[in-house]
Design an enzyme around this catalytic site. Sequence first.
Site, PDB file in Angstrom:
ATOM      1  N   THR A 176       0.856  -1.179   0.000  1.00 23.21           N
ATOM      2  CA  THR A 176       0.000   0.000   0.000  1.00 23.21           C
ATOM      3  C   THR A 176       0.891   1.228   0.000  1.00 23.21           C
ATOM      4  OG1 THR A 176      -1.686  -1.187   1.232  1.00 23.21           O
ATOM      5  CG2 THR A 176      -1.862   1.190   1.228  1.00 23.21           C
ATOM      6  N   PHE A 178       1.178   5.005   1.008  1.00 24.00           N
ATOM      7  CA  PHE A 178       0.591   5.998   1.906  1.00 24.00           C
ATOM      8  C   PHE A 178       1.293   7.337   1.666  1.00 24.00           C
ATOM      9  CE2 PHE A 178      -0.062   2.022   4.137  1.00 24.00           C
ATOM     10  CZ  PHE A 178      -1.246   2.175   4.836  1.00 24.00           C
TER      11      PHE A 178
END
Length: 577
Positions: A176, A178
Amino acid sequence: MIIAAYQGVEGAYSDILLRRHFAAREEEVETLGVPTFRDVAVALLAGRARYGVLPMENTVAGTFREGYDLLAQYDLNPVREVIFRMEHRLLGVPGATLAGLTRIEAHPIVLEECGKFLATLPGARPTPAIDTGVAARDVAEAKDPHFAAIAPAEAAARYGLVELAANIADHPDIVTRFLIVEAVRPELRTPPGSKSRRTSVLFATAHEHGLLARCLTALADAGINLTKLESRPKPGRAWEYMFYADFEGDAADAPIAAALAQVRALCTEFRLLGSYDVATLAPAAAAEPPAAKGAALKSVAPMPMPAAAKNYPLAARPSRPAGTQIRIGEVLVGGGEFVIMAGPCSVESRAQVFATAEAVRARGAVMLRGGAFKPRTNPYAFQGLGWDGVDLLGEAGRATGLPTVSEVMSVDQVERMARSVDVLQIGARNMQNFDLLKAVGRTTRPILLKRGLSATLDELLAAAEYVLSEGNPHVILCERGIRTFETATRNTLDLSAVPVLRERTHLPIVVDPSHGVGVRRWIRPLARAAKAVGADGIIVEVHPNPAEAKSDADQALTFDDFAEIVSELEEIPRFGT
Ligand code: PEP
Ligand code: MN
């Protein structure tokens, strides 16, 4: 002390990400969990936190629109990108077992990411939670062994949970992206920390022929490299679209600023979300936590790889220089601790497998082996108890707390076997059954891959590659003896395989001296040799009454033999640690 806000409660992925991120920069951080992503923005504007973290996109779920939207709405300044590898683990209260679960809590995206694993537990209902920390906390508070949560290892420590399964995501490498963000206050603005910058913009063009192309051409003409372009419908305006774009470079650089001015002129809406430091993604192995106990393997200096290594790029050492560790319940294979797997050649009866499981556990085994489908040289020999054997092995494993390993012989057995045993064994005779290798490669279970009777080490690694290339990274290699001109032993146990494989691959290596020599009294010296030569563990056959064993009687160890071997092994240093 820096205060950094995230959405969730302690133990959520973004909490862990913040702690790791600031620890790596040697900055002290206090994390502040808030209920929603919007509250992260609010905490920054209210001055309750210096930084916040927002997810932007994930390799499975795609873009998190809320991240982009909040940057725009609250005029937040992106500071730097952080890329975080998700390590999904199934956590329960002490005493919980996989078979006993009725409810598994996790963030909805995490449930999606672990779909294949969850399908192997049809009795457990996937239940969405606000975040991974909440899921772990709920399970800890409920103190119910029927409940489990999917969360990172840190959440286990924080909430006193135990790991029921590791590496449970369908895809072995979920990351992911961020952004660490701050409120825009010019006096506080964090200066660029790296030369490598990325810029994010949000824009909309009128519904007019060629406008998007002209925007993209303006960027292309300035030599700007787009890293993302995505459209989404504009809320309340049918058939009008907003575009999210990311590109390399800083909006403050003159050529980029000029190109953006051209784009802005073509747009009905244009928001420069900001420019920030680009993250680099560490190799997957670096994300593995250190071994729980014992010294990890010393990393192996780069070695020349044979030409055949082109056939097994994923299995080859350079793809994971730090080595692969495979967690099976509480057992870590490849983590530096010498692992002992033991049990009967074949599961013969409830009494036999329970007695053996209890005896080997009491004497130091950490995993239980037992064949239920047996590859026998002649068709009149005992063929194993089949599914009854699998069930008995599972029951004995649960009763003793030992994870189980059993051989899967055909593609049609794979799915049910993967539900029942913790590790799927591919027998020597099936090492090049490519359909079977692909089928086990599509499961999430660790695989014990035995070397074929006449397979070279490069062929063994190419077989492992079949499993890895289907998406299952959890392969343990097993040296179990090969056919040579020598007839004094059942096979010739090729212990030189261990140091050679160690150089060529990052996968853990165990040795099976039982099938290697085939004679009870020679197993003891070869088990010692396996540890001395640097194997990650051994797998041996043990029977309550070897004379009556229905398969491989000559090589079955008694409980006393096994006890003696285990206690001697403690004195032997393992090469490489
Ligand atoms: C076994 O482990 O019982 C077995 C049949 O092993 P292999 O495939 O190495 O012969
Ligand atoms: Mn056997």
